[in-house]
Design an enzyme around this catalytic site. Structure first.
Site, PDB file in Angstrom:
ATOM      1  CB  SER A 222      91.816   3.585   5.063  1.00  9.15           C
ATOM      2  OG  SER A 222      93.157   3.385   5.416  1.00  9.15           O
TER       3      SER A 222
ATOM      4  CB  SER B 149      93.720   0.433   3.339  1.00 10.85           C
ATOM      5  OG  SER B 149      92.647   0.602   4.256  1.00 10.85           O
TER       6      SER B 149
ATOM      7  CE  LYS C 262      89.756  -1.380   3.521  1.00  7.65           C
ATOM      8  NZ  LYS C 262      90.127  -0.189   4.329  1.00  7.65           N
TER       9      LYS C 262
END
Lengths: 65, 465
Positions: free
Chosen positions: B179, B155, B80
């Site tokens: 997330s 996210s 990420k």
């Protein structure tokens, strides 16, 4: 105090005067949302109830002493 | 040999160790797949082909020389894009950090690379792990291959999509209010938020210090435990890191659930909230599957879901605002509209509100622990709804409040999300398993038993070839 006075006060207190000038509606909305959430926090907390992030110091061993 | 795109870490690792598969062959195949597919699904912010090939060649040489480092040696991973890789920009999917080059790697990056993993690139996220899905950022949002044009959760959206499209077999996400588990739920993969303090957060851009976790995301449970093994461990320079022994995360896999006691928290999805009927039925069916396997599944009650949600939101917003205040004042126009709106929310809480939320948190931790006494784990919903179309902004916004992940960011307990079926329209449904602190091996045991009794983690999106 009107809602716009309250938003202006918040902007000053939070150091967001430039933000307030550019996005006044977003700050107003933030204030409304936060007020609604804060009202839902518990009202019966006893004085001795401590927060979850109480300070924890390393032991002498952990600190390498 | 399975298709390289869908090969598990466990299978690839075995083939790599037997020298029936080369890290270079695997890396090249996945880079070609990313090249072919990513313009449609937008999982990646930045692909690192030359760096990945160099790491693959080094892994190949080491394995050939008999120096195999372990099960991740030669395995491609995605990170990420709030996780630092030395010398590479960490954009946080934001114009604010578009040119921000990391001076050092995050501890989790170092751990993966020390284990021999190959970093394929940086994956898309919601802006600063909070604002998304957004169409007003320098990069488009990741799109869920399930359904063809749906919200992948967030996210850690690129992490979920890269796994669900067969671009990588392993990815890292972060989880502050759910997330890792949200994209795991929406993309039909497996995501773990381990116990707070289990995985170092140093070198990961923070959203909320006391709620942030880094977590492994994979296509099955066994792989998740393998990835977790490389990540865990004390980091004395991360103030939240715990100095606790690192267990063998795979140790209990395969032992089944006979005799285990599992609490079913129905009131989260059939009372406090009303989940989509197919999602609610999927949890009840999962409870029956675990009962049939010999577990003692009994209904329990925790605090109302809304209590955990209020506590989490006040803490998260306050801490996130402290991190972003300077940029919100000086460069507000450089945030996307969603991140700007969500981040400024913390400005309006008082210091007493924040302290009271932290006091509430202590209460909720104690109550949850008390209600879980005598249980091995609890089972409940993760998302209340299957993924909505990504261009339906209102439906995407509803995903955030309609979930049951935040309670376990508040308590810091380990929580795993995994597939629990599909709707009649073919969209993913999911479940969540939660353990006591530091009991991740038990969670993997239960998740694996459920996985073996069902076939959900074997399904692939019909839109993907």
């Amino acid at each position: 105090m009107t809602e716009s006075d309250e938003t202006a006060r918040l902007a000053r207190a939070a150091g967001l005067d430039k933000f307030q000038a550019a996005y006044p509606d977003q700050l107003k909305s933030a204030l409304q949302s936060a007020s609604a959430l804060a009202r839902r926090l518990p009202k019966d907390l006893a004085p001795a109830e401590e927060p979850a992030h109480a300070l924890r110091l390393a032991s002498r061993t952990e600190a390498g002493q | 040999m399975s298709d390289l795109a869908w090969m598990s870490i466990a299978e690839a690792s075995r083939l790599l160790s037997e020298r029936k598969l080369s890290p270079v062959e695997l890396t090249d195949a996945l880079l070609a797949r990313i090249e072919r597919l990513d313009s449609r699904w937008h999982a990646f912010i930045r692909v690192l082909p030359e760096r990945a090939r160099a790491q693959a060649r080094a892994a190949e040489a080491e394995i050939a020389a008999g120096s195999r480092r372990g099960p991740l040696h030669g395995i491609p991973v995605g990170l990420k894009d709030i996780i630092d890789v030395a010398g590479i920009p960490t954009t946080c999917h934001s114009k604010i950090y578009a040119d921000h080059k990391a001076s050092a790697s995050a501890v989790v990056t170092e751990r993966l690379e020390s284990a021999g993993a190959i970093v394929m690139g940086k994956l898309s996220t919601h802006e600063f792990a909070i604002g998304g899905p957004s169409f007003d950022l320098p990069w488009p949002p990741a799109v869920n291959p399930w359904g063809g044009n749906h919200f992948p959760g967030g996210s850690s959206s690129g992490s979920g999509v890269a796994l669900a499209t067969g671009m990588v077999p392993a990815a890292l996400g972060t989880d502050t209010g759910g997330s890792v588990r949200n994209p795991a739920s929406m993309c039909a993969i497996v995501g773990l938020k381990a116990t707070y303090g289990r995985v170092s957060r140093r070198g990961v851009f923070p959203l909320s210090f006391s709620l942030d976790h880094v977590g492994p995301m994979t296509r099955d449970v066994t792989d998740n435990a393998l990835l977790m093994q490389a990540l865990a461990g004390h980091d004395p320079m991360d103030p939240g890191s715990a100095d606790v022994p690192v267990p063998d995360f795979s140790a209990e896999i395969g032992r089944g659930v006979k005799g285990l006691r599992i609490g079913l928290v129905r009131h989260f999805y059939d009372g406090d909230e009303k989940a989509h009927p197919e999602q609610a039925k999927a949890i009840d069916t999962a409870a029956d599957v675990l009962r049939d396997l010999g577990a003692d599944v009994r209904e329990i009650r925790l605090a109302p879901l809304g209590d955990y949600t209020v506590c989490c939101r006040v803490i998260l917003a306050s801490e996130a605002f402290a991190i972003h205040r300077h940029h919100l004042q000086e460069r507000p126009e450089d945030y996307g509209a969603l991140a700007r709106q969500r981040l400024v929310g913390g400005a309006a809480f008082s210091a007493a509100d924040y302290v009271d939320a932290m006091r509430m948190r202590a209460r909720l931790i104690a109550l949850t622990s008390e209600r879980m006494a005598g249980l091995d784990a609890i089972l409940t919903v993760s998302s209340m709804d299957p993924p909505p179309p990504i261009d339906d902004a209102e439906a995407c916004a509803r995903v955030y409040p309609r979930q049951a992940r935040q309670p376990f960011n508040v308590t810091g307990q380990p929580a795993l999300a995994m597939p629990a079926g599909f709707t009649a329209d073919g969209l993913p449904l999911s479940l969540q398993l939660i353990g006591h602190a530091w009991t991740e091996p038990r969670l993997y045991r239960i998740a694996h038993a459920y996985e073996q009794a069902t076939s959900w983690t074997k399904r692939r999106p019909p839109t993907i070839t």
